[in-house]
Scaffold this motif. Sequence first.
Motif, short mmCIF file in Angstrom:
data_model
loop_
_atom_site.label_atom_id
_atom_site.label_comp_id
_atom_site.label_asym_id
_atom_site.label_seq_id
_atom_site.Cartn_x
_atom_site.Cartn_y
_atom_site.Cartn_z
N ASP A 55 -5.55 -11.98 5.97
CA ASP A 55 -5.15 -11.16 7.12
C ASP A 55 -3.94 -10.33 6.74
O ASP A 55 -3.55 -9.41 7.45
CB ASP A 55 -4.76 -12.07 8.29
N GLN A 56 -3.35 -10.71 5.63
CA GLN A 56 -2.13 -10.03 5.19
C GLN A 56 -2.07 -10.07 3.66
O GLN A 56 -2.39 -11.08 3.06
CB GLN A 56 -0.92 -10.79 5.78
N ILE A 57 -1.68 -8.94 3.06
CA ILE A 57 -1.55 -8.93 1.59
C ILE A 57 -0.11 -8.55 1.23
O ILE A 57 0.43 -7.57 1.74
CB ILE A 57 -2.54 -7.93 0.95
N VAL A 58 0.49 -9.38 0.39
CA VAL A 58 1.87 -9.12 -0.04
C VAL A 58 1.82 -8.75 -1.52
O VAL A 58 1.20 -9.45 -2.31
CB VAL A 58 2.73 -10.39 0.15
N ILE A 59 2.46 -7.64 -1.86
CA ILE A 59 2.50 -7.25 -3.28
C ILE A 59 3.93 -7.43 -3.81
O ILE A 59 4.88 -6.92 -3.24
CB ILE A 59 2.02 -5.80 -3.47
N VAL A 93 3.76 -4.74 2.02
CA VAL A 93 2.98 -5.71 2.80
C VAL A 93 1.90 -4.95 3.58
O VAL A 93 2.21 -4.00 4.29
CB VAL A 93 3.87 -6.50 3.79
N PHE A 94 0.68 -5.33 3.38
CA PHE A 94 -0.40 -4.81 4.22
C PHE A 94 -0.63 -5.87 5.30
O PHE A 94 -1.13 -6.97 4.99
CB PHE A 94 -1.69 -4.61 3.41
N ASN A 95 -0.22 -5.59 6.51
CA ASN A 95 -0.34 -6.61 7.54
C ASN A 95 -1.73 -6.59 8.19
O ASN A 95 -2.60 -5.82 7.80
CB ASN A 95 0.78 -6.47 8.58
N SER A 96 -1.91 -7.45 9.19
CA SER A 96 -3.23 -7.61 9.82
C SER A 96 -3.77 -6.27 10.33
O SER A 96 -4.97 -5.98 10.18
CB SER A 96 -3.15 -8.58 10.99
N ASP A 97 -2.90 -5.48 10.94
CA ASP A 97 -3.35 -4.19 11.50
C ASP A 97 -3.85 -3.27 10.39
O ASP A 97 -4.90 -2.63 10.53
CB ASP A 97 -2.20 -3.51 12.26
N ASP A 98 -3.06 -3.22 9.30
CA ASP A 98 -3.47 -2.36 8.17
C ASP A 98 -4.83 -2.81 7.65
O ASP A 98 -5.73 -1.99 7.45
CB ASP A 98 -2.48 -2.49 7.00
N LEU A 99 -4.95 -4.12 7.46
CA LEU A 99 -6.19 -4.63 6.87
C LEU A 99 -7.38 -4.44 7.80
O LEU A 99 -8.46 -4.07 7.36
CB LEU A 99 -6.05 -6.10 6.49
N SER A 100 -7.18 -4.66 9.10
CA SER A 100 -8.32 -4.49 10.01
C SER A 100 -8.72 -3.02 10.08
O SER A 100 -9.90 -2.69 10.23
CB SER A 100 -8.04 -5.08 11.40
N LYS A 107 -5.67 1.82 -3.41
CA LYS A 107 -4.25 1.87 -3.05
C LYS A 107 -3.48 0.72 -3.71
O LYS A 107 -2.43 0.92 -4.32
CB LYS A 107 -4.11 1.74 -1.51
N ILE A 108 -4.06 -0.49 -3.56
CA ILE A 108 -3.41 -1.68 -4.13
C ILE A 108 -3.35 -1.57 -5.65
O ILE A 108 -2.32 -1.85 -6.27
CB ILE A 108 -4.14 -2.98 -3.70
N LEU A 109 -4.46 -1.11 -6.22
CA LEU A 109 -4.53 -0.96 -7.68
C LEU A 109 -3.45 -0.01 -8.18
O LEU A 109 -2.78 -0.26 -9.18
CB LEU A 109 -5.92 -0.46 -8.07
N ASN A 110 -3.28 1.11 -7.43
CA ASN A 110 -2.25 2.09 -7.81
C ASN A 110 -0.86 1.47 -7.77
O ASN A 110 -0.04 1.70 -8.67
CB ASN A 110 -2.28 3.29 -6.85
N ILE A 111 -0.61 0.68 -6.73
CA ILE A 111 0.72 0.05 -6.61
C ILE A 111 0.96 -0.88 -7.79
O ILE A 111 2.02 -0.89 -8.40
CB ILE A 111 0.83 -0.74 -5.27
#
Lengths: 246, 257
Positions: A202-206, A217-224, A239-243
């Motif tokens: 529900d949340q991704i932390v890089i 942080v991609f929070n629940s809203d971002d992910l949904s 996006k995540i790969l670029n980061i």
Amino acid sequence: MENEFKYYSPIGVTIENIQFKYDKSILFRDFSINFPPNINTSILGNNGIGKSTLIKLISGIEKPNCGKITDYNNNTINDSIAYMDQFDQLLPWLKVKNNIILGFKLRQENYSHQKFNYLTNILGIEKFLNNFPTEVSGGTKQRIALARTFIEDKPLVIMDEPFNSLDTNTKNKLIKLTKDLVKNKTMILVTHDIMEAIELSDQIVILKGKPAQVYKVFNSDDLSYFKKKDNTIIELYKKILNILDM
Amino acid sequence: MKKKLFKNKISKSLFSFLVILPTIIIIWQLVIIFTGVPKYILPSPLEVFMEIKLKYDIIFFHFKITLLEIVIGIILGTLLGTISAMTIFLFKPARIWLLPLLVASQAIPVFAIAPLLVLWLGYGISSKIAMAILIIFFPVTANFLDGLKKTRQDWIQLAKIMANETKLSKYLIFRYIHIPAALPNLGSGLRVAAAVAPIGAIVGEWVGSGSGLGYLMLQSNAKFQINLMFASLIVIIFTSLIIYFSIDQIIKFLIRW
């Protein structure tokens, strides 16, 4: 299938200003992060950034040099954790059944037979219960490790690259099962696999930098938002790969 | 069928034994034929075999005593060795005081203290059992301790998380993780013990006893009964081999990891 084991209220984890040194190099300095209750969080980051160390700190395997790790009510979380490593860590001298209930033996508690049957059934390992771990395949070992993790029925599940060594097919099956099993729990997952993180969280932390800091942080809203359509999931993946490549 | 038979480790050991034994007997006989060594120096295999057959009762009587000394020695030595290893592992003061003592004990040759043991414990089987214990105590302790120390850290960490760090958790982690993880090492120690325990018993019998295969060897040597001396030696060798392979098979059966 609905996960029916809800003997607790989910807990969140607060990490406040921790510092941790490993072999003279500082992995974390003034590091703070929250893992909200009932939210599944994946931690992504490049090799050596300290992802596994972070969950070892949360699990109590490692102790921070300073700072504190507690639940949202400032209580210790040591008794609330079910932990699964990237290696199955099954004990070769115990049969599969005894490996699954190892935690109960170590606490001298009785386990729920109903829960045991439910887990072994949905994970498809009933026929291996009387085998030794050396007699089953890698995929089955991970299923057994999953059963051992979830029979604990702890509110906080911590997983360190649990599906790392599996083929894509087995991995996808186990991700689906894990998704069911972590319902009503708080999960913290370390992974290298972006799609696995998107699927399970529900949340991704890089994490980035040295000492490591929370970069994004991609929070629940971002992910949904991203999970609505297939092409937006790919957008999120890129996006995540670029980061991570930056 | 043949493949299945050879897959079985017991069959393999037995097969190699059945090849080696006649080879040794043939070489032995050839040495006698080609060197012309007199019978009172080296009797032929057939003469030794006939002596075993002829004096079966005497040999069997002494064999039983030596076997008893070896078996009791292995059991007690293993028990003492495992207890010492666990004590050294669990209690820091024991590590400081017992470990140097343990190493020092190995610096004293068993032959040197054999007369003392006979003096203290008498001519009966006690002094021979004590010799066997002394000789196997170190390999059992050292191997088991090594196994306890080298228990995989990830197993211990996982167990600590699961055990919730209760008062009993240290003991339970030791029981459920450390001990089984160290059993393969204990098995190695036991193999060494099985190989050297007969030495302890026989040396003890040489120094002072009224029975046992070592005693029979000395007596027959003194009476110039060379055939009987060789017969005793052959029985000792076979006893040692049977004890070693029996323990090896039991270990393989019980400790499969």
